[in-house]
Design a protein around this motif. Structure first.
Motif, short mmCIF file in Angstrom:
data_model
loop_
_atom_site.label_atom_id
_atom_site.label_comp_id
_atom_site.label_asym_id
_atom_site.label_seq_id
_atom_site.Cartn_x
_atom_site.Cartn_y
_atom_site.Cartn_z
N GLY A 75 1.09 -1.22 0.04
CA GLY A 75 0.05 -0.21 0.00
C GLY A 75 0.77 1.40 -0.01
O GLY A 75 1.99 1.07 -0.39
N GLY A 79 1.47 3.42 5.49
CA GLY A 79 0.33 2.47 5.86
C GLY A 79 1.15 1.27 6.72
O GLY A 79 2.22 1.22 7.05
N VAL A 80 0.15 0.52 7.02
CA VAL A 80 0.78 -0.83 7.75
C VAL A 80 1.15 -1.81 6.80
O VAL A 80 1.90 -2.74 6.99
CB VAL A 80 -0.39 -1.19 8.92
N GLY A 109 -1.15 1.62 -4.67
CA GLY A 109 -2.27 2.16 -4.15
C GLY A 109 -3.33 1.47 -3.40
O GLY A 109 -4.35 2.08 -2.72
N GLN A 129 -7.54 -6.27 1.89
CA GLN A 129 -8.49 -6.33 2.73
C GLN A 129 -9.51 -7.59 2.49
O GLN A 129 -9.67 -7.88 1.20
CB GLN A 129 -9.63 -5.11 2.73
N GLU A 161 -8.19 -4.50 10.43
CA GLU A 161 -8.14 -3.07 9.96
C GLU A 161 -9.60 -2.50 10.33
O GLU A 161 -10.67 -3.01 10.00
CB GLU A 161 -8.16 -3.00 8.56
N SER A 191 -7.77 1.78 -3.73
CA SER A 191 -7.58 1.55 -2.26
C SER A 191 -8.65 0.64 -1.30
O SER A 191 -9.92 0.34 -2.30
CB SER A 191 -7.61 2.70 -1.43
N TYR A 235 -9.65 6.07 6.47
CA TYR A 235 -8.63 5.41 5.98
C TYR A 235 -8.84 4.07 6.75
O TYR A 235 -9.04 3.77 8.11
CB TYR A 235 -7.50 5.88 6.77
N THR A 236 -8.94 2.90 6.13
CA THR A 236 -9.00 1.50 6.51
C THR A 236 -7.60 0.89 6.82
O THR A 236 -6.93 0.60 6.00
CB THR A 236 -10.00 0.71 5.53
N1 GLU Z 1 -6.39 -1.05 3.73
C1 GLU Z 1 -5.76 -0.10 3.01
C2 GLU Z 1 -5.98 -0.37 1.46
O1 GLU Z 1 -6.51 -1.56 1.31
C3 GLU Z 1 -4.11 -0.21 3.27
C4 GLU Z 1 -3.78 0.04 4.49
C5 GLU Z 1 -2.54 0.03 4.63
O2 GLU Z 1 -1.53 0.48 3.79
O3 GLU Z 1 -2.00 -0.28 5.86
O4 GLU Z 1 -5.86 0.11 0.56
#
Ligand code: GLU
Length: 363
Positions: A75, A79-80, A109, A129, A161, A191, A235-236
């Motif tokens: 990502g 991010g994580v 992205g 996700q 998340e 995203s 932001y997920t």
């Molecule tokens: N959940 C976000 C996505 O699918 C990314 C989160 C992250 O980069 O940790 O785009």
């Protein structure tokens, strides 16, 4: 096929291809081949039980010659997913003498980009996700016009998340309904959060036309918020998130806004679960103390039927066999258990991963 998976012998590759196509394609998609398109139909599509493919003939052949290169789509670097991809790549790269695999990560992205990259063979693995995995498998949302994506396989799931709504304190936004008339980032189209924010707004009865909608990557949204060009962003992401921590420490005061009163979400979309953000991670936020309610999904690792079983086996094995070391690499992994890593997957498990799960007694 396998444009970027190089180094396995031609015979092994051919054998794996035949096996994988037979195994992964047949294993789970028959029951998932609904051409449903809308949220109502999603509710009718049960989260499918993962149907395991046969593990009998998955030979593990690693070349001693040219290495096998694999790329993991992540990502944004804030991010994580990005450090998660790095942690996964590290685990297998540490054993390059054994597997002859060189894993690298790519900043992307996000979920939708990664799933499409994996399906196209541009990426061998991608973080995505669980809801986006579900939608791709069933041919929903971004995959509606292309139908169920039968090449998609899951490897394991990772951290939870949360759909996180952050607003400037001075915007007056205290509730999702306060977004009306505000400048709101709903996420870039590649995203995961893009559809999550649309679902949340829809459940709250807010029309996009009632807001000034922005669709940029999280890192840009954070910069815009700090510069006073944005009032809020979705932001997920897993928590704690370094990017969100930074924004809570900035000059402009921000707060986490609860996403509540959206229970239709859980009725319409089987993959969403209630979730909370623990404020102990963000002492600089304007809202103090109490957890912030929202909803969430799990992060997962996906791959394709085109990726040879030994490669998927090696990655699965190294992450799971060195579980405590892996878990220690990201605070967001704190709740992970080996068992939880097999939950929340809707695409069939790749035979390479499945072979390890059988060996380890996890399946
Ligand atoms: N959940 C976000 C996505 O699918 C990314 C989160 C992250 O980069 O940790 O785009």
């Amino acid at each position: 096929m396998m444009a970027r998976v190089r180094g396995l012998s031609a015979v092994a590759v051919l054998l794996f291809s035949v096996l994988l196509l037979a195994a992964c394609t047949d294993s789970g998609n028959d029951q998932q081949s609904s051409s449903g398109t809308g949220a109502g139909q999603e509710a009718e599509l049960q989260q499918p039980k993962v149907v395991l493919a046969s593990t009998q003939a998955v030979p593990l052949v690693y070349t001693t010659g040219k290495p096998t290169f694999v790329t993991i789509g992540t990502g944004g670097i804030s991010g994580v997913y990005y450090p998660t991809g790095g942690a996964i790549a590290n685990m297998v790269n540490l054993k390059r003498d054994k597997y002859n695999i060189r894993a690298t990560v790519e900043a992307t992205g996000g979920s939708v980009f990664n799933i499409n990259g994996v399906l196209a063979g541009d990426l061998q693995f991608g973080l995505a996700q669980a809801d986006r995995q579900f939608q791709a498998v069933h041919g929903l949302a971004e995959w509606q016009s292309r139908g169920p994506q039968k090449k998609l396989c899951s490897v394991f799931s990772l951290h939870p998340e949360t759909v996180t709504l952050v607003a400037t304190d001075d915007s007056g936004i205290r509730d999702i309904n306060d977004l009306k008339g505000k400048r709101v980032n709903i996420g870039n189209p590649g995203s995961g959060q893009h559809q999550n924010s649309l679902d949340a707004l829809n459940a709250a009865g807010i029309d996009l036309a009632e807001m000034e909608v922005v669709e940029v990557k999280a890192v840009k949204a954070i910069r815009m918020l700090e510069a006073g060009e944005l009032d809020a962003f979705f932001y997920t992401v897993g928590h704690p998130s370094a990017a969100i921590l930074k924004v809570t420490r900035g000059e402009r005061k921000v707060r986490f806004v609860p996403i509540v009163g959206v229970d239709t979400l859980f009725v319409l979309h089987p993959y969403y679960v209630p979730s909370r953000i623990n404020m102990k991670y963000y002492p600089g936020a304007a809202n103090k103390g109490e957890d912030v309610e929202s909803f969430g999904v799990k992060a997962t690792l996906v791959t394709s039927t085109d990726v040879p079983a030994p490669v998927v086996y090696a990655i699965t094995r190294e992450v799971l066999e060195n579980f405590e070391t892996f878990k220690a690499q990201q605070p967001a992994f704190s709740g992970l258990t080996k068992k939880s890593m097999l939950q929340g997957l809707s695409a069939p498990i790749h035979p390479g991963a499945e072979k390890y799960y059988h060996e380890a007694g996890l399946q």
